[in-house]
Design an enzyme around this catalytic site. Structure first.
Site, PDB file in Angstrom:
ATOM      1  N   ASP A 206       0.834  -1.202   0.000  1.00 47.49           N
ATOM      2  CA  ASP A 206       0.000   0.000   0.000  1.00 47.49           C
ATOM      3  C   ASP A 206       0.872   1.256   0.000  1.00 47.49           C
ATOM      4  O   ASP A 206       1.869   1.335   0.722  1.00 47.49           O
ATOM      5  CB  ASP A 206      -0.864  -0.019   1.270  1.00 47.49           C
ATOM      6  CG  ASP A 206      -1.904   1.088   1.293  1.00 47.49           C
ATOM      7  OD1 ASP A 206      -2.712   1.154   0.348  1.00 47.49           O
ATOM      8  OD2 ASP A 206      -1.910   1.890   2.242  1.00 47.49           O
ATOM      9  N   GLU A 258      14.388 -15.010   0.815  1.00 41.54           N
ATOM     10  CA  GLU A 258      14.784 -16.004   1.829  1.00 41.54           C
ATOM     11  C   GLU A 258      13.852 -17.218   1.796  1.00 41.54           C
ATOM     12  O   GLU A 258      14.158 -18.253   2.363  1.00 41.54           O
ATOM     13  CB  GLU A 258      14.661 -15.407   3.245  1.00 41.54           C
ATOM     14  CG  GLU A 258      15.692 -14.370   3.593  1.00 41.54           C
ATOM     15  CD  GLU A 258      15.299 -13.618   4.882  1.00 41.54           C
ATOM     16  OE1 GLU A 258      14.389 -14.076   5.619  1.00 41.54           O
ATOM     17  OE2 GLU A 258      15.904 -12.570   5.125  1.00 41.54           O
TER      18      GLU A 258
END
Ligand code: NOJ
Length: 555
Positions: A206, A258
């Site tokens: 956002d 990751e």
């Protein structure tokens, strides 16, 4: 779902936007929730979408319907629990559907533990350094620290009883974080890990363009008006699209990387030019960004072609796929924008459509726009209800309006409630299957009585319905080797007609001109936004063709 594919899914996905409050209500309180989404996964599967983006579901006082988060590691009790969110992710994955929640890093709720601690600790405290607190101007500090304005109307600053002012680019209940503070970086990276660890496939980010503010928070100065016919220019702004924002997202990308599988960030970033937008999706930052130039374009062949060309060129230059967006929870639904004649459908107040509505025109163009966007190279966003052809609800009584924009603009802008009305699923009367039969409350916004014609149930099996058009288009898009990620070549056409080829053997033609357009003789219609009669494409109609041996125009 965890194996990385050769071409990541997000380069060509159809991503369905679930505005959770209004999608499906499982608990019967009149507000959509996770139980509702879970019950409708078979619908989404049969529609043929690849992923869902879910508007914020975190704990929130709901001052801006979830965009004011008080705890990023909890689900709001209106919507469910973290355990239910995990179940939803697992079930969606079993249906082959990815899940992309919405993260809100520009601001928190004023009820977030950090902001409450900042209020309690008082002026000058370290707790206030995570937000943007400043003394006021003038002899008694009664004037705001600068002239910035809130996106929802009024000043972007609120003064506390202790004299300090704090910044909120949106509602006062949404204080802006200070991204110069290391705690803010650490906290959001940890929140990302929290949810990636629970299996989510990405995040919609956002206000990605708002996180960094210019040092010293200088006043806004008037911006030059765009010159018609001249390319748009980037103009430095004290709180939008500042270069330093990309460092934040480089760190986020490392967090996403990751985790196994293809995770994807999509940026809500408003930028002055396509080049500036492309900076958000360079190889080491976010993956994709909403194409608001496409969403805000008029129903005009030249304008649309320019947006398509610029988007593909600028995003292609950084190796990112384009996205195509017609509607979302912040804008007037596109059948109601396109249902206004002339280019003025977007002009005037941002959320108030201009001029009288011609609903049939709006639907005709919306059907054509669907085939256009689903044929372009890249990924596509479908806002819930657009597959039903829902219009904007423009006559909501003032007493039911909830968007903070309505209050904060002194009732001059109707706000965004009209595109957020709960979906009609079945039956003849409200709640049209949105809530269970034994619901204890009405839908949180009233549904028009006429929506019995637009329910999923009413449209299913009707070959002329918008729903069956989307189902057919998504089925073909999934199966056709030319569609999704890739390139296009424009074909020579008269003014007002867009036609492009995608290999192998696919052509999309959209007629935005007033004259009928004869289709090439050696083609076979795969799908039309309306029936093609005598080989001629009518005004505001689009068609997908299977074709041999067509020559692209010179670029
Ligand atoms: C953009 C969101 O799409 C909108 O709904 C929200 O009000 C603002 N950001 C503030 O978070």
């Amino acid at each position: 779902m965890s194996q990385p594919s050769k071409a990541p899914w997000w380069r060509s996905a159809v991503i369905y936007q679930v505005y959770i409050r209004s999608f499906a209500d499982g608990s019967g309180d009149g507000v959509g929730d996770i139980a509702g989404i879970r019950s409708r996964l078979p619908y989404l599967k049969s529609l043929g979408v690849d992923a869902i983006w879910i508007n914020p579901w975190f704990k929130s006082p709901q001052a801006d319907h979830g965009y004011d988060v008080s705890d990023y590691r909890a689900i709001d009790e209106l919507f469910g629990t973290v355990a239910e969110a995990e179940q939803l992710v697992a079930e969606a994955h079993r249906h082959g559907i990815r899940v992309v929640p919405d993260i809100v890093p520009n601001h928190t709720s004023d009820q977030h533990a950090w902001f409450r601690a900042a209020l309690a600790a008082g002026p000058g405290s370290p707790e206030r350094e995570r937000y943007i607190f400043r003394p006021g101007l003038g002899p008694d500090g009664t004037l705001p620290p600068n002239n910035w304005v809130s996106e929802f109307g009024g000043p972007a600053w609120t003064r506390l009883p202790d004299g300090d002012w704090y910044l909120h680019l949106f509602a006062p209940e949404q204080p802006d974080l200070d991204w110069n503070h290391p705690d803010v970086h650490a906290e959001f990276e940890d929140v990302l890990r929290f949810w990636f660890g629970r299996g989510v496939d990405g995040f919609r980010v956002d206000v990605a363009h708002g996180l960094v503010k210019a040092p010293g928070l200088p006043d806004l100065t008037p911006r030059p008006d765009p010159v018609p016919g001249e390319p748009r220019r980037h103009v430095d702004h004290p709180h939008w699209d500042r270069d330093e924002v990309h460092d934040i997202f480089r760190a986020w990308r490392k967090v996403a990387d990751e985790f196994p599988g293809d995770r994807c960030f999509v940026a809500e970033a408003w930028a002055d030019t396509p080049e500036r937008l492309a900076a958000y999706v360079r190889a080491d930052t976010l993956h994709t960004a909403f194409n608001f130039d496409f969403l805000t374009a008029s129903w005009d062949a030249e304008e649309l072609r320019t947006v398509v060309d610029d988007s593909l060129a600028m995003l292609g230059a950084v190796g990112a796929p384009a996205t195509w967006v017609l509607s979302n929870h912040d804008v007037v639904r596109h059948p109601s924008r396109y249902g206004r004649r002339g280019a003025g459908h977007w002009a005037g107040a941002r959320y108030a459509p201009d001029g009288p509505l011609d609903p049939a025109l709006g639907i005709r163009r919306a059907r054509a726009a669907a085939l256009l966007s689903l044929a372009l190279p890249g990924s596509v966003y479908v806002y819930q209800g657009e597959e039903l052809g829902l219009p904007e609800v423009e006559d909501l009584p003032e007493s039911v309006r909830q968007d903070p924009m309505w209050e904060r603009t002194g009732h001059t802008d109707p706000g965004r409630d009209g595109c957020r009305v709960p979906l009609p699923w079945s039956g003849q009367r409200t709640p049209f299957g949105f809530s269970p039969d034994d619901a204890t409350a009405e839908p949180w916004l009233p549904q028009p009585a006429s929506w019995h014609e637009l329910t999923v149930e009413a449209q299913t099996g009707d070959p002329a319905s918008v729903l069956e058009l989307y189902r057919a288009a998504l089925r073909l898009r999934r199966a056709h080797p030319a569609l999704g990620d890739g390139t296009l070549a424009w074909l020579d056409t008269p003014p007002g007609v867009l036609a492009f080829r995608r290999d192998p053997g696919f052509v999309c033609v959209v007629n935005l001109s007033a004259a009928p357009y004869p289709l090439p003789g050696d083609s076979r219609v795969l799908l039309g936004s309306a029936p093609v009669e005598d080989g001629v494409l009518g005004t505001d109609h689009a068609v997908w063709l299977e074709i041999q041996d067509v020559q692209p125009s010179t670029p």
